[in-house]
Design a protein around this motif. Sequence first.
Motif, mmCIF file in Angstrom:
data_model
loop_
_atom_site.group_PDB
_atom_site.id
_atom_site.type_symbol
_atom_site.label_atom_id
_atom_site.label_comp_id
_atom_site.label_asym_id
_atom_site.label_seq_id
_atom_site.Cartn_x
_atom_site.Cartn_y
_atom_site.Cartn_z
ATOM 1 N N ILE A 1 0.822 -1.215 0.000
ATOM 2 C CA ILE A 1 0.000 0.000 0.000
ATOM 3 C C ILE A 1 0.856 1.266 0.000
ATOM 4 C CG2 ILE A 1 -1.797 1.303 1.191
ATOM 5 C CD1 ILE A 1 -2.823 -1.288 0.038
ATOM 6 N N ASP A 2 1.584 1.523 1.080
ATOM 7 C CA ASP A 2 2.212 2.829 1.288
ATOM 8 C C ASP A 2 3.266 3.165 0.236
ATOM 9 O OD1 ASP A 2 0.598 2.975 3.505
ATOM 10 O OD2 ASP A 2 2.177 2.450 4.924
ATOM 11 N N ASP B 1 4.815 6.133 -4.861
ATOM 12 C CA ASP B 1 5.304 6.072 -6.242
ATOM 13 C C ASP B 1 4.264 6.635 -7.207
ATOM 14 O OD1 ASP B 1 7.132 5.071 -8.417
ATOM 15 O OD2 ASP B 1 5.372 3.849 -8.848
ATOM 16 N N TRP B 2 3.006 6.310 -6.997
ATOM 17 C CA TRP B 2 1.961 6.809 -7.888
ATOM 18 C C TRP B 2 1.824 8.323 -7.791
ATOM 19 C CZ3 TRP B 2 -2.369 2.741 -6.495
ATOM 20 C CH2 TRP B 2 -1.946 1.476 -6.929
ATOM 21 N N ILE C 1 1.714 10.886 -10.843
ATOM 22 C CA ILE C 1 0.608 11.815 -11.049
ATOM 23 C C ILE C 1 1.117 13.257 -11.133
ATOM 24 C CG2 ILE C 1 -1.453 12.794 -9.953
ATOM 25 C CD1 ILE C 1 -1.932 9.931 -8.809
ATOM 26 N N ALA C 2 2.069 13.600 -10.288
ATOM 27 C CA ALA C 2 2.652 14.941 -10.349
ATOM 28 C C ALA C 2 3.249 15.214 -11.726
ATOM 29 C CB ALA C 2 3.705 15.098 -9.258
ATOM 30 N N VAL D 1 -4.818 10.380 -2.489
ATOM 31 C CA VAL D 1 -5.413 11.719 -2.491
ATOM 32 C C VAL D 1 -4.792 12.588 -1.403
ATOM 33 C CG1 VAL D 1 -7.548 13.019 -2.158
ATOM 34 C CG2 VAL D 1 -7.571 10.901 -3.495
ATOM 35 N N ARG D 2 -4.652 12.054 -0.194
ATOM 36 C CA ARG D 2 -4.078 12.846 0.908
ATOM 37 C C ARG D 2 -2.628 13.214 0.608
ATOM 38 N NH1 ARG D 2 -8.435 13.558 1.364
ATOM 39 N NH2 ARG D 2 -9.947 12.751 2.863
ATOM 40 N N LEU D 3 -1.877 12.298 0.034
ATOM 41 C CA LEU D 3 -0.478 12.591 -0.301
ATOM 42 C C LEU D 3 -0.386 13.679 -1.365
ATOM 43 C CD1 LEU D 3 1.062 8.982 -0.368
ATOM 44 C CD2 LEU D 3 1.304 10.714 1.429
ATOM 45 N N LEU D 4 -1.306 13.662 -2.308
ATOM 46 C CA LEU D 4 -1.320 14.709 -3.336
ATOM 47 C C LEU D 4 -1.679 16.065 -2.723
ATOM 48 C CD1 LEU D 4 -3.016 12.691 -6.190
ATOM 49 C CD2 LEU D 4 -0.741 13.720 -6.309
#
Length: 288
Positions: free
Chosen positions: A237-238, A243-244, A248-249, A274-277
Motif C-alpha cells: 500500500i504505502d 510512487d503513484w 501523477i505529479a 489523495v491525501r499525499l497529493l
Amino acid sequence: MPFRLLLTLPFLLLASTSPGQAAPALWQISDEDSSIWIFGSVHLLRADTNWRSPKLDKVLSKAERVYFETDLSVEAQMAMTPLSFELGFNRDGRLLNDIIGAELTDRVREAAGRYTIPMATLLTMKPWMAATTLSTGPLLESGYEAAYGVETVLAAELDENRLGFLETPEQQLNFLAGGSLDEQIAMLEGTLDTLDVMQSDLDEMVRAWADGQPEQLGELFMAQMGSFDQSMVERLIDLRNADWVEQIAAMLQRNESALLVVGAAHLAGDASVVRLLEARGFYSDRLQ
C-alpha cells in the motif's frame, strides 16, 4: 491458477448490489492549469454489482488516457507465467511443510480439503503463493470474478492507444514474492485466519465502495490485513501510493488529461494517494 487472478486477489482484499444509484469515490486532482481524475476500483466483482455512474462515464469519455495499475491482458499474463512459477514455487527441494512446520501445515491441509485445492500442489509452493492460492477458494465460491471487475470491464471499452499502466506485472508480482520468509508465513497465517469471514468481509467492503464510503472500506481492509507483517502492508500500500503520487505529479506537470483507476484501498486513510497529493499542494475535489 490464471495469473490474472493471482495478481488481483491480494489487491482486492480491500456483493450484493447496493440499492439506488452507485457512487464509488471519484476525485478530480488539479494544479494551476490542469486536472486528472482518480477512481477507486475493486478488481473482482459479482456480475450483478452496480457501480457505473453518469459522472464516471463522462470522465471516461473526456480522458485522453486511462491508467490502470498494471497490464492484465492475456498477452501479459502469458508472458508472466514463467516468472510466477520461478518466484512462487520452491526450487531447493524443500516442501511447504518443511518451511512452516506441522501445526500450520495441518491448517493448510484442512483449508485445502474444504476448497478442493490439491494439497500436493500447495506443498510445492512458497508460503506467499500458497496463501494466494487458498484465497481463491471462498472468492470463487461466492461468485467474485475478475471478468466482472472494474478494470476488465473498462479495458474492453477502450482502444489500446488510450491505455496506460502505473506498474509492470513484474513489479506487482514482486510486491508479494519479495517479502522475507517471516513476512510470507505471516501472510499465510493471516489468510487462514480470515478464510471463514472472507466472503462476508468482501461483501461489506463492496457495499461501502459502491456507496461511496472509502474511509469505511479502508477500515475494513486494514482489519483484514491486521495479521499480515507490517513490512508487507507497507510494500503493498504505502510505497506504491508514494510512487503513484510522483507519477501523477508528472502527469499534471505535462498537462495530461488522464483518468487513473486504482484499487479503492489506495484511496482511504491518511496515507492515501489523495491525501499525499494534497500534502504536495495539489487541489482535490470529490466528484462523487
